[in-house]
Motif scaffolding. Structure first.
Motif, mmCIF file in Angstrom:
data_model
loop_
_atom_site.group_PDB
_atom_site.id
_atom_site.type_symbol
_atom_site.label_atom_id
_atom_site.label_comp_id
_atom_site.label_asym_id
_atom_site.label_seq_id
_atom_site.Cartn_x
_atom_site.Cartn_y
_atom_site.Cartn_z
ATOM 1 N N SER A 221 -3.710 -5.657 0.460
ATOM 2 C CA SER A 221 -4.788 -5.645 -0.523
ATOM 3 C C SER A 221 -6.165 -5.983 0.041
ATOM 4 O O SER A 221 -7.145 -5.306 -0.293
ATOM 5 N N PHE A 226 -4.983 0.914 -0.683
ATOM 6 C CA PHE A 226 -4.419 2.096 -1.326
ATOM 7 C C PHE A 226 -3.777 3.043 -0.314
ATOM 8 O O PHE A 226 -4.219 3.144 0.834
ATOM 9 N N VAL A 228 -1.881 7.137 -0.650
ATOM 10 C CA VAL A 228 -1.353 8.262 -1.421
ATOM 11 C C VAL A 228 -0.653 9.201 -0.444
ATOM 12 O O VAL A 228 -1.050 9.304 0.723
ATOM 13 N N THR A 386 -4.433 6.479 3.729
ATOM 14 C CA THR A 386 -4.728 5.088 3.371
ATOM 15 C C THR A 386 -6.218 4.981 3.072
ATOM 16 O O THR A 386 -7.029 5.713 3.647
ATOM 17 N N THR A 388 -9.718 2.593 1.112
ATOM 18 C CA THR A 388 -10.344 1.517 0.339
ATOM 19 C C THR A 388 -10.906 2.070 -0.963
ATOM 20 O O THR A 388 -11.366 1.312 -1.808
ATOM 21 N N LEU A 390 -9.634 4.687 -3.892
ATOM 22 C CA LEU A 390 -8.504 5.478 -4.366
ATOM 23 C C LEU A 390 -8.931 6.871 -4.811
ATOM 24 O O LEU A 390 -8.215 7.853 -4.550
ATOM 25 N N LYS A 394 -7.435 10.443 -3.292
ATOM 26 C CA LYS A 394 -6.794 11.519 -4.064
ATOM 27 C C LYS A 394 -7.443 12.865 -3.761
ATOM 28 O O LYS A 394 -6.747 13.883 -3.626
ATOM 29 N N ASP A 421 3.277 0.252 -5.975
ATOM 30 C CA ASP A 421 2.362 -0.779 -5.484
ATOM 31 C C ASP A 421 3.024 -2.150 -5.491
ATOM 32 O O ASP A 421 4.192 -2.304 -5.883
ATOM 33 N N SER A 427 3.404 5.371 -9.147
ATOM 34 C CA SER A 427 2.494 6.501 -9.301
ATOM 35 C C SER A 427 3.035 7.672 -8.494
ATOM 36 O O SER A 427 3.607 7.478 -7.414
ATOM 37 N N TYR A 429 2.177 11.150 -6.505
ATOM 38 C CA TYR A 429 1.106 11.919 -5.866
ATOM 39 C C TYR A 429 1.700 13.134 -5.168
ATOM 40 O O TYR A 429 2.838 13.087 -4.728
#
Length: 719
Positions: A221, A226, A228, A386, A388, A390, A394, A421, A427, A429
């Motif tokens: 964190s 993050f 996706v 990866t 900072t 989100l 995406k 998470d 989630s 993706y």
């Protein structure tokens, strides 16, 4: 005299010495640096950057004189820089100027023959330039691979052979990430030409239990919170598509994935020889892309943050096993990767991605593991981003998978990955759903200025990859925005970027008419920045902050860019203040926003509760005279000339058939030496002699007169 245009983008700060001394030019780019400074930037996946693509190359210019500006329309007027001035080390007469130019667009290099093969047609250079113009991009240069290499090695005198592959360098809009590689560019042009239909992307229909999983540990964190993911199944690479796959990652790293750095601080550190103290390269700060051969890995995957000594793996293009802390030291001597170390090297924990067998996939945002490196034989690609941010992650993931899903066995289909998470929230993706919006035809045609039928508009929108059809109510158009078009956020995007006006907008026609008239009156047009400090628009103009007019910038980069300007006066006075040694009189006219018909935005912004965005744009004409005397009569004469050109008669006070002037009482002007302009019962402008206290605030020793008029009131003259 001065005229102003609002342009988005860069800040060029020039330091010029006396005539007998060589000129020093500093190019301070507000935003991402134009290139890496290395010949081939190795990325997380070993990608190669083409530094020549985004070079700006503005070069130094001589100080502006009024005569020079008239002879050369491209000459830029001298303007102020930030409060912390960059001083010349020699010479008594120092001019620091700050000019603003349009933002540099990304440049994509593609092989001409391969592009034409994808388009299914061979074009002459003129034909292709015309196609690019109609689509909204530009053919910037035609070169060869060998010529690029020779230029990088400073061997320009050697001539490339005629057999070398021809390379087209194409400028694309900065927010069109889907055009950053040949595949996306060719697809967009084919759809524009009506050769292909708009692809319908879909996520593979598999159960949640069958999906690959990525579990995020809470320790990530504070560092990069993050991630996706997605999978391209059954992909087939050849050498060209493989290189394009790698190159797209690097282009994304150069654009959306990078954070902006305060360019003035960067250049100052570089100029005094301490460029190692501040990183000039900020690629991957927001998002880092990792691509892997899925057949060499086993899910589920975990995204963790561990102490550097606990992370051991063989990095890409190496054969030796390294601890993460050893790797940091190892790459400090690597010209290509050392620029990214600052992102995590001071952290106590490093982010790392493992598979089920504790095989390291990557140490983001630095390097991938050698174990899962993709090759030409790779059939299943696992993509992880990866980040900072989100939202940007995406967009990057969607861009990668939609562009290269065309090479998959199931075309335009992407396998999803479940990301869990630290709190257990799940989630899926990527999200390839289409964004739906309803756009009134009247909004589009009214703003574009061309009467079009619904069918014409929907056809044009479909050519620009926006699925459009007639809505059920009135003249409404239903628009489906595909996942490739992250640049479409509002109905204005549909209107502004997708429909080409067949004739100039009335406001632009009016702007051009007045611009030429002002130039014939001996004024010089200048460019100033649309952002400024609160002090400049209130305290330095003797005004009180009413808390109801200025748009405040959230998290401003510096105190110089706190608000959007509410008047053109501060920029004008700063320009004159930093050019007070120029021969008098100085006549400036900061006018209108942008080049003719090239930028629909206005140079000032005011809070407006009636607008859905809470603010509205206003287009102004401003003019300033500075000399041994105030020149009030010249500014007054300019008011009369503008009104005469507009066909507006001077009338008695209270007559609403024309214009008249009345005494005003504004603090930035001398009492009794100022007047407001009333047109058809409405105040549309003001002019007068600038107050000595205001002149002193901007370090101007000579008297000045200033004029400002809202020109939108006259649009009916050209409609």
């Amino acid at each position: 005299m001065v005229a102003e245009m609002m342009l988005e983008g860069e800040i060029d700060v020039y330091v010029e010495h006396d005539v007998e001394e060589p000129e020093v030019a500093l190019h301070l780019i507000e935003g991402p640096p134009a290139n890496d400074g290395e010949n081939g930037q190795q990325g997380e996946n070993g990608e190669q950057a083409e530094n020549a693509d985004n070079n700006d190359g503005n070069g130094g210019e001589p100080a502006l004189s009024t005569d020079t500006a008239r002879k050369n329309p491209k000459t830029k007027a001298v303007n102020p820089t930030h409060e912390s001035q960059i001083a010349s080390s020699r010479g008594k007469d120092k001019i620091v100027r700050n000019t603003y130019r349009a933002a540099t667009m990304p440049t994509v290099s593609v092989g001409r023959d391969r592009l034409f093969a994808a388009l299914g047609k061979t074009y002459t250079r003129e034909e292709f330039e015309d196609l690019c113009f109609r689509f909204g991009i530009e053919l910037d240069d035609v070169t060869t691979e060998k010529a690029i290499i020779l230029k990088e090695k400073h061997l320009e005198k050697e001539q490339p052979s005629a057999d070398d592959e021809v390379i087209y360098k194409i400028e694309v809009p900065a927010n069109r990430y889907d055009l950053l590689c040949l595949e996306g560019l060719a697809q967009a042009l084919c759809i524009f030409n009506g050769q292909d239909e708009i692809p319908r992307y879909k996520v593979a229909n598999i159960s949640k239990e069958s999906m690959l999983k990525m579990c995020i540990k809470k320790e990530t964190s504070p560092i990069r919170p993050f991630v996706v993911c997605a999978v391209l199944r059954g992909i087939t690479f050849d050498e060209a598509s493989y290189n394009s796959f790698i190159d797209l990652q690097d282009k994304l790293h150069q654009n959306i994935c990078r954070a902006e750095v305060n360019s003035i601080i960067t250049e100052l550190f570089k100029r005094v020889g301490h460029d190692n103290e501040i990183q000039l390269q900020w690629k991957r700060t927001l998002v880092a892309i990792g691509t892997h051969d899925l057949d060499t890995l086993q899910g589920p995957f975990t995204y963790e943050a561990l102490p550097p000594p606990e992370i051991n793996f063989v990095p890409l293009k190496q054969v030796k096993n390294f601890r993460a802390d050893e790797l940091m030291e190892f790459y400090k001597s690597d010209l290509k990767l050392k620029k990214f170390l600052h992102i995590i090297e001071k952290s106590n924990l490093f982010p790392v991605i493992y598979d089920r067998n504790r095989t390291v996939l990557s140490l983001p945002p630095i390097i991938n593991g050698a174990h899962s490196a993709i090759t030409l034989k790779t059939k299943n690609v696992f993509i992880e981003c990866t980040a900072t941010d989100l939202t940007k992650a995406k967009i990057v993931l969607n861009t990668m998978v939609t562009t290269f899903s065309a090479y998959c066995e199931r075309k335009f289909e992407v396998e999803p990955v479940e990301v869990i998470d630290a709190d257990g929230k799940s989630s899926i993706y990527p999200d390839l759903s289409e964004y739906k919006m309803e756009v009134p035809l009247s909004y589009i045609t009214g703003t574009v200025g061309v009467p079009l039928e619904v069918d014409e508009v929907t056809s044009l929108l479909n050519r620009m990859q926006l699925q459009a059809n007639r809505g059920g109510l009135g003249d409404t158009i239903n628009v489906s925005v595909p996942p490739t078009r992250s640049d479409i956020l509002h109905a204005c995007d549909v209107m502004e970027r997708k429909l080409s006006s067949l004739k100039p907008l009335p406001l632009n026609e009016l702007s051009d008419l007045i611009r030429y008239e002002i130039a014939m009156n001996g004024f010089t047009e200048v460019l100033t920045w649309i952002l400024c400090s609160k002090k400049e628009i209130f305290e330095m103009l003797n005004r009180r902050d009413d808390k109801s007019s200025a748009v405040i910038i959230a998290n401003p980069r510096s105190s110089d860019f706190e608000v959007v300007r509410t008047s053109l006066m501060p920029g004008m006075l700063k320009t004159v203040g930093h050019n007070k040694d120029h021969p008098k009189p100085i006549k400036r006219n900061p006018f209108i926003d942008g080049l003719p018909q090239s930028n629909p935005f206005c140079p000032i912004v005011l809070l407006d509760e009636k607008k859905d965005v809470g603010a509205s744009n206003r287009r102004l004409l401003a003019a300033l005279y500075c000399g041994a005397n105030s020149g009030f009569e010249l500014i007054h004469g300019l008011v009369d000339r503008v009104m005469e050109v507009m066909g507006t008669p001077f009338v008695p006070v209270g007559d609403n058939t024309g214009y008249y002037i009345q005494l005003s009482d504004e603090p930035e002007f001398l009492t009794g030496r100022q007047a407001k302009i009333i047109y058809k019962g409405r105040r549309i402008g003001i002019f007068g002699i600038v107050h000595p206290e205001v002149l002193n605030n901007f370090d101007i020793p000579d008297p000045c007169s200033f004029l400002e008029i809202y020109i939108e009131n006259f649009c009916h003259h050209v409609e």
